[in-house]
Design a protein around this motif. Sequence first.
Motif, PDB file in Angstrom:
ATOM      1  N   UNK A  43      37.238  48.463  34.162  1.00  0.00           N
ATOM      2  CA  UNK A  43      37.979  47.951  32.998  1.00  0.00           C
ATOM      3  C   UNK A  43      38.811  46.938  33.566  1.00  0.00           C
ATOM      4  N   UNK A  44      39.897  47.305  34.517  1.00  0.00           N
ATOM      5  CA  UNK A  44      40.933  46.541  35.160  1.00  0.00           C
ATOM      6  C   UNK A  44      40.298  45.485  35.576  1.00  0.00           C
ATOM      7  N   UNK A  45      39.283  45.553  36.380  1.00  0.00           N
ATOM      8  CA  UNK A  45      38.651  44.315  37.026  1.00  0.00           C
ATOM      9  C   UNK A  45      38.227  43.464  35.923  1.00  0.00           C
ATOM     10  N   UNK A  46      37.478  43.794  34.939  1.00  0.00           N
ATOM     11  CA  UNK A  46      36.973  43.113  33.952  1.00  0.00           C
ATOM     12  C   UNK A  46      38.091  42.211  33.091  1.00  0.00           C
ATOM     13  N   UNK A  47      39.112  43.142  33.072  1.00  0.00           N
ATOM     14  CA  UNK A  47      40.426  42.326  32.219  1.00  0.00           C
ATOM     15  C   UNK A  47      40.896  41.339  33.235  1.00  0.00           C
ATOM     16  N   UNK A  48      41.170  41.779  34.334  1.00  0.00           N
ATOM     17  CA  UNK A  48      41.730  40.634  35.404  1.00  0.00           C
ATOM     18  C   UNK A  48      40.838  39.430  35.424  1.00  0.00           C
ATOM     19  N   UNK A  49      39.518  39.761  35.575  1.00  0.00           N
ATOM     20  CA  UNK A  49      38.490  38.705  35.581  1.00  0.00           C
ATOM     21  C   UNK A  49      38.705  37.542  34.357  1.00  0.00           C
ATOM     22  N   UNK A  86      50.878  43.789  33.537  1.00  0.00           N
ATOM     23  CA  UNK A  86      50.457  43.171  34.447  1.00  0.00           C
ATOM     24  C   UNK A  86      50.392  41.606  33.951  1.00  0.00           C
ATOM     25  N   UNK A  87      49.867  41.262  32.596  1.00  0.00           N
ATOM     26  CA  UNK A  87      49.768  40.074  32.184  1.00  0.00           C
ATOM     27  C   UNK A  87      51.036  39.481  32.123  1.00  0.00           C
ATOM     28  N   UNK A  88      52.056  40.350  31.639  1.00  0.00           N
ATOM     29  CA  UNK A  88      53.310  39.996  31.517  1.00  0.00           C
ATOM     30  C   UNK A  88      54.024  39.307  32.578  1.00  0.00           C
ATOM     31  N   UNK A  89      53.853  40.031  33.860  1.00  0.00           N
ATOM     32  CA  UNK A  89      54.479  39.681  35.232  1.00  0.00           C
ATOM     33  C   UNK A  89      53.758  38.562  35.617  1.00  0.00           C
ATOM     34  N   UNK A  90      52.153  38.383  35.345  1.00  0.00           N
ATOM     35  CA  UNK A  90      51.796  37.023  35.787  1.00  0.00           C
ATOM     36  C   UNK A  90      52.288  35.825  35.058  1.00  0.00           C
ATOM     37  N   UNK A  91      52.507  35.951  33.750  1.00  0.00           N
ATOM     38  CA  UNK A  91      53.149  34.776  33.000  1.00  0.00           C
ATOM     39  C   UNK A  91      54.668  34.528  33.655  1.00  0.00           C
ATOM     40  N   UNK A  92      55.287  35.731  34.031  1.00  0.00           N
ATOM     41  CA  UNK A  92      56.683  35.446  34.435  1.00  0.00           C
ATOM     42  C   UNK A  92      56.855  34.825  35.765  1.00  0.00           C
ATOM     43  N   UNK A  93      55.629  35.152  36.748  1.00  0.00           N
ATOM     44  CA  UNK A  93      55.663  34.529  37.812  1.00  0.00           C
ATOM     45  C   UNK A  93      55.191  32.921  37.734  1.00  0.00           C
ATOM     46  N   UNK A 135      35.602  33.252  27.292  1.00  0.00           N
ATOM     47  CA  UNK A 135      37.155  33.361  27.177  1.00  0.00           C
ATOM     48  C   UNK A 135      37.505  32.146  26.213  1.00  0.00           C
ATOM     49  N   UNK A 136      36.774  31.043  26.114  1.00  0.00           N
ATOM     50  CA  UNK A 136      37.268  29.982  25.144  1.00  0.00           C
ATOM     51  C   UNK A 136      37.020  30.436  23.746  1.00  0.00           C
ATOM     52  N   UNK A 137      35.647  31.137  23.271  1.00  0.00           N
ATOM     53  CA  UNK A 137      35.615  31.614  21.946  1.00  0.00           C
ATOM     54  C   UNK A 137      36.575  32.660  21.620  1.00  0.00           C
ATOM     55  N   UNK A 138      36.987  33.464  22.336  1.00  0.00           N
ATOM     56  CA  UNK A 138      37.975  34.609  22.353  1.00  0.00           C
ATOM     57  C   UNK A 138      39.477  34.059  21.908  1.00  0.00           C
ATOM     58  N   UNK A 139      39.796  32.944  22.725  1.00  0.00           N
ATOM     59  CA  UNK A 139      41.088  32.273  22.352  1.00  0.00           C
ATOM     60  C   UNK A 139      40.865  31.516  21.150  1.00  0.00           C
ATOM     61  N   UNK A 140      40.049  30.988  20.850  1.00  0.00           N
ATOM     62  CA  UNK A 140      39.804  30.271  19.512  1.00  0.00           C
ATOM     63  C   UNK A 140      39.942  31.147  18.226  1.00  0.00           C
ATOM     64  N   UNK A 141      39.511  32.407  18.459  1.00  0.00           N
ATOM     65  CA  UNK A 141      39.345  33.418  17.399  1.00  0.00           C
ATOM     66  C   UNK A 141      41.112  33.832  17.112  1.00  0.00           C
ATOM     67  N   UNK A 183      41.588  37.249  32.540  1.00  0.00           N
ATOM     68  CA  UNK A 183      42.722  36.326  33.084  1.00  0.00           C
ATOM     69  C   UNK A 183      42.378  35.210  33.746  1.00  0.00           C
ATOM     70  N   UNK A 184      41.733  35.229  34.740  1.00  0.00           N
ATOM     71  CA  UNK A 184      41.403  34.396  35.376  1.00  0.00           C
ATOM     72  C   UNK A 184      40.512  33.126  34.693  1.00  0.00           C
ATOM     73  N   UNK A 185      39.608  33.640  33.956  1.00  0.00           N
ATOM     74  CA  UNK A 185      38.410  32.834  33.399  1.00  0.00           C
ATOM     75  C   UNK A 185      39.305  31.801  32.284  1.00  0.00           C
ATOM     76  N   UNK A 186      40.167  32.630  31.665  1.00  0.00           N
ATOM     77  CA  UNK A 186      40.942  31.818  30.660  1.00  0.00           C
ATOM     78  C   UNK A 186      42.060  30.809  31.006  1.00  0.00           C
ATOM     79  N   UNK A 187      42.702  31.381  32.333  1.00  0.00           N
ATOM     80  CA  UNK A 187      43.476  30.435  33.002  1.00  0.00           C
ATOM     81  C   UNK A 187      42.722  28.959  33.272  1.00  0.00           C
ATOM     82  N   UNK A 188      41.481  29.404  33.934  1.00  0.00           N
ATOM     83  CA  UNK A 188      40.849  28.272  34.644  1.00  0.00           C
ATOM     84  C   UNK A 188      40.440  27.365  33.192  1.00  0.00           C
ATOM     85  N   UNK A 189      40.146  28.059  32.184  1.00  0.00           N
ATOM     86  CA  UNK A 189      39.453  26.921  30.920  1.00  0.00           C
ATOM     87  C   UNK A 189      40.509  26.418  30.322  1.00  0.00           C
ATOM     88  N   UNK A 190      41.706  26.707  30.280  1.00  0.00           N
ATOM     89  CA  UNK A 190      42.767  26.375  29.150  1.00  0.00           C
ATOM     90  C   UNK A 190      44.178  25.913  30.000  1.00  0.00           C
TER      91      UNK A 190
END
Length: 742
Positions: free
Chosen positions: A210-216, A363-370, A248-254, A218-225
């Motif tokens: 689950x962690x790996x899927x969620x991290x992936x 973890x996502x909060x820390x990434x955004x702060x960084x 990721x794009x569909x999820x962000x749009x939703x 994060x990366x796909x969303x960042x690359x796309x947007x």
Amino acid sequence: MSHRTYNKLWADAHVELSSLLTQELPAQPQGPEKDRVVFFQRVATLYVRYIQIFRSLEVAYDQVVHPQKRRVIRTVLDGVMGRVLELKNEMVEKESSEYHYMDDIIQDLKLTPAEIEIPIPKYFIGDRAKVLQDRKEMLARILDKITVVEKPKSLGPQHNHTSSAMKTAQVTEGQRRQKQEEHEEEFQKTRITIKDKLRDVEGPDMKETMKDQIRQWFIECHDATGSFPDYPEDEDGGSALIFAEKTPQQLIEELAAKEEEEANKKTKGKDDKKDKGKNEKGKKDKDKKGKGEEEEEPGLKMFPSAFLSEIENGHTTYTTVWETRNEAKNFNQRHEAELIKEEKRREIEDEIRIQVDELMRQELTNLKLAVDKDKGGKPKGNAKKKKGGKSGKKKKKDKDLTADRSIESLYQELVEQGLLKQAQKVQLEDYLGDYSYLGTTLRQTDIEPMPSLSDVRQVIALYAVIPLGSQAVHEKAPLVKAILLTGPAGVGKKMLVHAICTETGANLFDLSPLSIAGKYPGKSGLQMMLHMVFKVARLMQPSVIWIGDAEKMFYKKVPKDEKELDPKRLKKDLPKILKSVKGEDRILIVGTSHQPFNADIKSLCKVYSKIILIPRPDYASRYVMWGQLIKENGGEVTSALDLSSLAKISDGYTQGHMVQVVRTILTERRIQQLAKRPLTATEFVAPLAKIDPVFQDEEEAFKNWYTKTPLGKKRARAALGKEGEEEDQIKGKGKAGPKKKK
């Protein structure tokens, strides 16, 4: 019979259910039916067919010992029971009558009246045997302390002997129950064992995956947007949304669309005020586009069902899991371990997802702060959590007047005060009566038939026993809070109250005017009494609150000799507390009255939403009852006893009269003489002659009174063809139009 027999019964029920679901959930929605007779026939046919499935599933659930099968059967059984109640409600609304006559449908489907009898599921009592036994013992202990209690007289037929066949059947029944309990206990232990093992063995891998899927993600969303996404909130499903088959794009749009929708809701109120003048036209346009077809097309449509989706899901489970399952090696019908693993994997995934969401949200909060720190911008945290609106007022909870007392002490006090009583053991099937064979024929000739006692038994099963017996049904079925049983003295109203309690294991509270007279005086005392009764009724449900002589609470004028009893004491408070009874509360108020004419009918009908008029027995019912009562009281029915003549000469007499006469004739001495001197019909004439029957004018008085009730008025309007006028008035039509000239 072997388990194959009940598996076949289960399978046959689902074949019929598949046909009904196709009819009830068509691919193309059906239009309204313009012909009222055709519509009723369709609903009544569905009703009869669902009862057939109900009867099959009830037997299957009672007999099957496989724990997982029983769960699937139970889900569909509860759904079918609920659908039967919905269809009954549909027929009442469309035909404006509590009683329906379907002998033509029974004939078309080649059924007998016995085959459409509403069964009482045995699990109502069987699944709560331990609780009911403990309650029975507690009640017995309290009663023993108060006084020496006489053995209650049975209100139904007396069973004086048990045949060897019945004893054998009973033994086979203790065996099946024991097997069901053993398999259930083993099943529950295995579920715990399998879940613990899966958590230990597969849990860590699930977590890391689950962690790996969620991290992936994060990366796909960042690359796309070019930015990291907001983490889905728990109430939206958390990371479960991420695991859906979406880019990721569909999820962000939703998520963005959802935020926009919430923002629109906030501004909607302001816009509504500004556009109030234009609203009417817009509403009409919207109606034309959206709901125009339904409103423009006249006719009858069925109410939405709360149970069809549940039935459909259960049917799908059967077809996908059980219909083609090979059970050649499962002769003892024990649980299937693989099915438990599938179920528990889903549970463990849900549990782990909650833990992972917490970690990954941080973890996502820390990434955004960084990222923000590197850009030199203002740090952004995770999306703001939704705050509850302040505008909504908190519901004021009723003060618990007995917060410092245990439920056992309240129970004991109510027993000591005579407000909680031991229900007499009597089955609903003991309320004897035959089917009405000419109902449809009489209605076709514009003659309103009097219901038979079989009809009464059916209505009590539907309105009282089934909802009280099943929590799942009671919560979603059309809610009936109070029933009034009315009819001449001796027709078995009190017997039906006790039968409801017996069939469902319900507590019996007695709030009759005579029972509460002089108890808990004053306004505060009355509040305390009602608080205690309804608190115990809720916490120890199901419960029946009986009000005998119900008309006295709504007296037009209290007789002088009853003023001290204060019979109208509950008139104001009972309707208020009745409003607090919800779908989750299996509480039913049952009033009984043999003189409803003395009550203010408007006030009476506000409390009792269902009024069941019970007639004196008809010929068919009297014929059945004479034979049964004579046998149950030690007599014998031979060719010397002309039951037909006895049934004819007893026209006008009630069940109570008949029981009284049978017990007068069948003394111990007369029973001993039966071998030499068989019973004859003439022996019953003299005792009958000493009793006043229910005369025709009394029966007509009940009929006339009933026509003044809401449903009675509706039925009268329907008979005159005026039912549409009221519907138009409700919709706001025809109010401003000119009156029709006579």
